[in-house]
Design a protein around this motif. Structure first.
Motif, short mmCIF file in Angstrom:
data_model
loop_
_atom_site.label_atom_id
_atom_site.label_comp_id
_atom_site.label_asym_id
_atom_site.label_seq_id
_atom_site.Cartn_x
_atom_site.Cartn_y
_atom_site.Cartn_z
N ILE A 63 12.54 6.79 -7.66
CA ILE A 63 12.17 6.37 -6.30
C ILE A 63 13.38 6.54 -5.39
O ILE A 63 14.49 6.27 -5.78
N PRO A 64 13.10 6.97 -4.14
CA PRO A 64 14.21 7.08 -3.20
C PRO A 64 14.82 5.71 -2.90
O PRO A 64 14.18 4.68 -3.14
N ASP A 65 16.03 5.70 -2.37
CA ASP A 65 16.67 4.44 -2.01
C ASP A 65 15.82 3.70 -0.98
O ASP A 65 15.13 4.32 -0.18
N ASP A 66 15.93 2.37 -1.00
CA ASP A 66 15.21 1.55 -0.03
C ASP A 66 15.81 1.75 1.36
O ASP A 66 16.93 1.34 1.61
N VAL A 86 -7.09 -7.58 23.30
CA VAL A 86 -5.93 -6.69 23.37
C VAL A 86 -6.04 -5.64 22.26
O VAL A 86 -6.82 -5.79 21.31
N GLN A 87 -5.25 -4.58 22.43
CA GLN A 87 -5.18 -3.56 21.38
C GLN A 87 -3.74 -3.46 20.89
O GLN A 87 -2.81 -3.27 21.69
N LEU A 88 -3.57 -3.59 19.59
CA LEU A 88 -2.25 -3.44 18.98
C LEU A 88 -2.10 -2.01 18.49
O LEU A 88 -3.01 -1.48 17.84
N LYS A 89 -0.97 -1.40 18.85
CA LYS A 89 -0.73 -0.02 18.42
C LYS A 89 0.57 0.01 17.61
O LYS A 89 1.62 -0.41 18.09
N PHE A 90 0.47 0.49 16.38
CA PHE A 90 1.62 0.55 15.49
C PHE A 90 2.07 2.00 15.34
O PHE A 90 1.25 2.89 15.14
N ARG A 91 3.39 2.20 15.45
CA ARG A 91 3.95 3.53 15.26
C ARG A 91 5.17 3.41 14.35
O ARG A 91 6.06 2.61 14.61
N VAL A 92 5.16 4.17 13.29
CA VAL A 92 6.27 4.14 12.33
C VAL A 92 7.11 5.39 12.55
O VAL A 92 6.57 6.48 12.71
N THR A 93 8.43 5.21 12.60
CA THR A 93 9.28 6.39 12.78
C THR A 93 10.15 6.61 11.54
O THR A 93 10.52 5.67 10.85
N LYS A 99 11.26 10.88 14.14
CA LYS A 99 9.90 11.36 14.47
C LYS A 99 8.85 10.37 13.98
O LYS A 99 9.09 9.64 13.01
N THR A 100 7.68 10.40 14.61
CA THR A 100 6.57 9.57 14.18
C THR A 100 6.13 10.00 12.78
O THR A 100 5.92 11.19 12.54
N VAL A 101 6.01 9.05 11.89
CA VAL A 101 5.54 9.36 10.53
C VAL A 101 4.02 9.53 10.59
O VAL A 101 3.32 8.68 11.13
N ASP A 102 3.52 10.65 10.06
CA ASP A 102 2.07 10.82 10.05
C ASP A 102 1.51 11.06 8.65
O ASP A 102 0.35 11.43 8.49
N HIS A 103 2.35 10.82 7.64
CA HIS A 103 1.85 10.89 6.27
C HIS A 103 2.20 9.59 5.55
O HIS A 103 3.38 9.25 5.45
N PHE A 104 1.18 8.91 5.07
CA PHE A 104 1.37 7.66 4.35
C PHE A 104 0.67 7.74 3.01
O PHE A 104 -0.36 8.41 2.87
N TYR A 156 3.39 2.52 3.29
CA TYR A 156 4.22 3.27 2.34
C TYR A 156 4.34 4.69 2.87
O TYR A 156 3.48 5.52 2.59
N PRO A 157 5.39 4.98 3.65
CA PRO A 157 5.55 6.34 4.18
C PRO A 157 5.80 7.33 3.05
O PRO A 157 6.60 7.05 2.16
N THR A 158 5.12 8.46 3.10
CA THR A 158 5.32 9.49 2.07
C THR A 158 6.80 9.91 2.06
O THR A 158 7.38 10.18 3.11
N GLY A 159 7.39 9.90 0.88
CA GLY A 159 8.80 10.26 0.76
C GLY A 159 9.73 9.07 0.89
O GLY A 159 10.93 9.18 0.65
#
Ligand SMILES: [Zn+2]
Ligand SMILES: [Zn+2]
Length: 298
Positions: A63-66, A86-93, A99-104, A156-159
């Motif tokens: 596993i990669p480092d934390d 309300v609408q909650l919007k989550f963006r993981v970078t 960059k925005t993560v788009d693979h989980f 869990y972001p890919t990678g």
């Protein structure tokens, strides 16, 4: 003559670089025993591929480092009060590229788990925001009352490695009213929690949990029939300290579909902890809650 030598040297450098770049994709070294690890339960190891017997996650080879992945939370409209939609919007970078993560990775049948806890620890939500094509996740809701909330994303972001990232939201009430930010004083709530179609009893070992030491949590479910997995696990537990600093998401250490399940946990500090635990029986998800005082190590 000198030129030729330089040329040969740079050619061999190139060749070397190419071989290096290929190596991670096609490991040829023999796999050492116990090299397959559960990304969530890192003490679960195996010498062959498979799935974690505890949480069901696919075992990975090293596993990669934390590294923490920043999670941005935006609430629309920007001005809102308790009770309003309300609408909650989550963006993981990506912490390396920004960059925005788009693979989980799918964790327990979902890409993104959301936990919402109110400051007085009376309001608890475990939901699944909807993934968008650009990698963000959306969740529509209304905060039920004014005050402070902790909003935790579990993904869990890919990678990368599994993440649990919490944000704080202050929700105003009626115009002109002040938002009270009081520390809750929680009375212990042990014993039996009555839920929708089951009663859940909690017994801890030791009976007085101690900060920094392992505590076993035994949950007994009555009636004990019809227990089913809920989103890929026999049970899901969220633990929050009374000051909302510590948030822990965990799964049974021992469970087989029977009426007793064991979770192991180390409470980080001598505080009072609220525990929400979710079990499914005959198609109904039950949420039991307990309040457990944790003592200092003497
Ligand atoms: Zn979930
Ligand atoms: Zn879970």
């Amino acid at each position: 003559m000198r030129i030729v030598l330089v040329l040969v040297f740079s050619l061999s450098l190139c060749a070397q670089t190419t071989v290096d770049a290929k190596q991670p994709a096609a490991p040829i070294a023999p796999v050492a025993p116990q090299d397959y690890v559960c990304p969530m339960d890192k003490d679960v190891r195996s010498d062959k591929p498979g799935f974690c017997p505890r949480c069901g996650m696919k075992l990975v080879l090293g596993i990669p480092d934390d590294v923490e992945y920043p999670m941005e939370l935006k609430i629309r409209p920007a001005v809102f009060r308790a009770g309003e939609k309300v609408q909650l919007k989550f963006r993981v970078t990506d912490p390396h590229t920004g960059k925005t993560v788009d693979h989980f990775e799918v964790v327990h049948e979902r890409l993104f788990h959301l936990f919402l806890v109110s400051e007085d620890l009376q309001y608890f939500v475990h939901e699944h925001p909807v993934p968008q094509p650009d990698g963000t996740f959306l969740y529509d809701m209304a905060f039920p009352k004014p005050g402070m909330y902790r909003v935790a994303g579990d993904f869990y972001p890919t990678g990368g490695t599994p993440q649990l990232i919490a944000k704080t939201v202050i929700v105003p009430g009626a115009p002109g009213s002040e938002v009270k930010l009081a520390n809750p004083s929680l009375e212990p709530e042990l014993g039996v929690s009555h839920c929708t179609n089951m009663d859940v009893e909690l017994v801890t070992e030791p009976p007085q949990p101690i900060a920094g030491m392992k505590t076993l949590l035994f949950f007994h479910i009555k009636p004990g029939d019809g227990i089913e997995k809920y989103i890929g696990a026999w049970g899901h537990m969220l633990v929050a300290s009374d000051d909302l600093i510590d948030l822990i998401h965990d799964h049974p250490f021992i469970a087989d579909g029977g009426p007793q399940m064991q979770f192991n946990i180390i409470f980080p500090r001598a505080r009072t902890y609220k525990i929400w635990v979710q079990f499914q029986r005959n198609g109904v998800v039950n949420t039991a809650s307990f309040t457990v005082p944790v003592a200092e190590l003497k």
